[in-house]
Write a protein that holds these residues in place. Structure first.
Motif, short mmCIF file in Angstrom:
data_model
loop_
_atom_site.label_atom_id
_atom_site.label_comp_id
_atom_site.label_asym_id
_atom_site.label_seq_id
_atom_site.Cartn_x
_atom_site.Cartn_y
_atom_site.Cartn_z
N GLN A 135 64.48 9.28 13.63
CA GLN A 135 63.24 8.66 14.11
C GLN A 135 63.32 7.15 13.96
N ILE A 163 53.42 1.06 11.56
CA ILE A 163 53.54 1.53 12.94
C ILE A 163 52.45 0.92 13.81
N GLY A 204 55.54 5.58 20.90
CA GLY A 204 56.47 4.61 20.33
C GLY A 204 56.63 3.35 21.15
N VAL A 248 56.40 8.72 18.30
CA VAL A 248 56.53 8.70 16.84
C VAL A 248 55.80 9.88 16.20
N ASN A 300 52.74 -1.66 16.93
CA ASN A 300 52.17 -1.43 18.26
C ASN A 300 51.40 -2.65 18.77
N PHE A 332 61.09 3.64 14.53
CA PHE A 332 59.71 3.18 14.62
C PHE A 332 59.68 1.82 15.32
N PRO A 333 58.56 1.47 15.97
CA PRO A 333 58.48 0.14 16.60
C PRO A 333 58.57 -0.96 15.55
N GLU A 334 59.53 -1.84 15.74
CA GLU A 334 59.78 -2.91 14.78
C GLU A 334 59.45 -4.25 15.42
N ASP A 353 61.88 -0.54 20.04
CA ASP A 353 60.71 0.32 20.19
C ASP A 353 60.84 1.55 19.29
N GLY A 354 59.82 2.40 19.34
CA GLY A 354 59.85 3.66 18.61
C GLY A 354 60.44 4.77 19.48
#
Length: 441
Positions: free
Chosen positions: A411, A161, A326, A374, A165, A413-415, A420-421
């Motif tokens: 949920q 995570i 997120g 998140v 970011n 998550f930022p990938e 985005d998250g």
């Protein structure tokens, strides 16, 4: 005589200082952009975003090199050196130029007595290299409280995570289905030598290989396409929209989801609500560009007497105010602005909004709860608390190919290189709640 412009890195230091004082980049950066030439604006933006993104790691290094605190009136030197360290560690700028130009920027800011100190610190940074970060939080450039909270909440994912970011998010588009199919718009992009591909989960999404100005996008001015992250686009699929429905988009500004809703189905009666009059202007601008119509209301969504006419909604999108944890990769100033104490306060706001707006939903209707967070405290724990208190509420998540099933919503998550998250939960209001249904006073 015209006032001489400050060097770009001096303006960047002023913007970074404003963020340290509590302003967001979206508040502080426009003033900075107005102070530099048009040709320097992209550089200023890159310096400000990059310095915020790597702030905690850069500051950790600076505290090692700065052996005694500066006087209060000299504190502008701190962000000035952080901007320089960002360039040294994360840009292709020539090192000697960074040092020399930072010293000149110091003088332009009226602090010539600090030029020797700044020169010595930056030359030591070049000579000695980057020191070993003192903690995981410093290494991954996040505040300590956020690092520990994510480690506790997501023990197998926290580092991914934080890495997500720190990666710059891709530029993603939402094709206006009223004007084009996604395949047809992809063909237009190819004709304009813009490389792109369809998103994996959002049905109208396109991700560009490289960001570009919206003026380069075919038909942008006439509403052919909008810029919107893939995760944000998923709300319309969850709402399960049909012609003739009455739909509420609560906390709607700046209007991306409002427009996505209107693009998704015919003859929708959409009410877009937000308490910020200034931000509601953005909603109207987006509607105008896309040639769409909605009823706009400026009010606190939780104060039903301000705005609700008593007619229930078939669908509600409740995209609540949240920590925005997120979307840090797009808003790295969140790392400097958010505090741990904000999370429980936001959670109470979120639950209150859910409680109040639930009363405006038709029996048999659907409410989609959304955040760009998140933190479980803002997400599935809110849903668990709400369902426990409301016997007329049922979680009705469809089968989905994306996100982690938390048991009370999905949920994301930022990938890196993807979405985005975000968090989503679908709640349906039972037609026949039991006699002891929880109600609001």
């Amino acid at each position: 005589m015209a006032r001489q412009r400050l060097p770009v890195r001096a303006v960047a230091a002023q913007v970074l200082q404003a963020v340290n004082d509590g302003q967001s980049l979206s508040q502080a950066l426009p003033h900075g952009l107005a102070q530099v030439s048009e040709s320097d604006r992209s550089q200023l933006q890159a310096l400000c975003y990059g310095s915020c993104r790597w702030y905690h790691r850069l500051y950790s290094e600076l505290t090692i090199r700065l052996h005694k605190p500066l006087k209060k009136g000299d504190r502008i030197a701190i962000p000035l050196m952080l901007v320089a360290l960002f360039q040294i560690r994360h840009s292709q700028q020539a090192d000697y130029a960074v040092v020399n130009e930072t010293v000149e920027a110091c003088r332009s800011l009226g602090k010539p007595h600090l030029s020797g100190l700044i020169n010595a610190i930056l030359r030591a940074a070049l000579r000695e290299g980057e020191p070993e970060p003192a903690s995981d939080a410093d290494e991954l450039s996040h505040p300590q409280w956020m690092t520990e909270k994510l480690r506790h909440n997501w023990p197998e994912r926290w580092q991914a995570i934080l890495d997500g970011n720190n990666a710059q998010g891709p530029m993603t588009l939402r094709v206006n289905a009223r004007q084009h199919s996604r395949d047809a718009y992809l063909a237009q992009l190819r004709q304009n030598d813009i490389a792109a591909a369809a998103t994996a989960f959002a049905k109208q999404g396109i991700q560009l290989d490289r960001p570009c100005g919206v003026e380069q996008l075919p038909g942008f001015d006439t509403g052919a396409v909008s810029v919107q992250d893939e995760a944000a686009q998923l709300c319309t699929q969850l709402l399960d929209l049909a012609p003739g429905q009455r739909v509420l988009d609560a906390c709607a500004a700046p209007g991306g989801k409002t427009c996505a809703i209107l693009e998704s189905s015919d003859n929708l009666d959409v009410v877009a609500l937000d308490q910020s009059a200034e931000r509601m202007q953005r909603v109207q601008e987006n509607l105008d560009r896309l040639q769409l119509q909605a009823r706009l209301a400026t009010a606190d969504a939780a104060d039903l007497d301000q705005w609700w006419d008593g007619r229930p909604f078939d669908r509600i999108l409740l995209d609540v105010p949240c920590s925005a944890s997120g979307v840090i990769r797009r808003h790295p100033d969140i790392k400097l602005l958010r505090r741990e104490k904000d999370i429980p306060a936001l959670a109470e706001i979120q639950l209150n909004l859910l409680e109040r707006l639930w009363t405006t939903l038709k029996p048999g209707g659907r409410l989609v709860y959304a955040t760009c967070s998140v933190f479980p405290q803002e997400n599935h724990r809110i849903i668990q608390r709400f369902i426990k208190a409301h016997e007329d509420a049922a979680l009705t998540m469809p089968e989905l190919a994306w996100g982690l099933d938390t048991g009370a919503g999905r949920q994301l998550f930022p990938e890196p290189g993807s979405h985005d998250g975000f968090f989503y939960a679908c709640l349906s209001r039972n037609e026949h709640p039991s006699a002891n249904q929880a109600t609001l006073p």
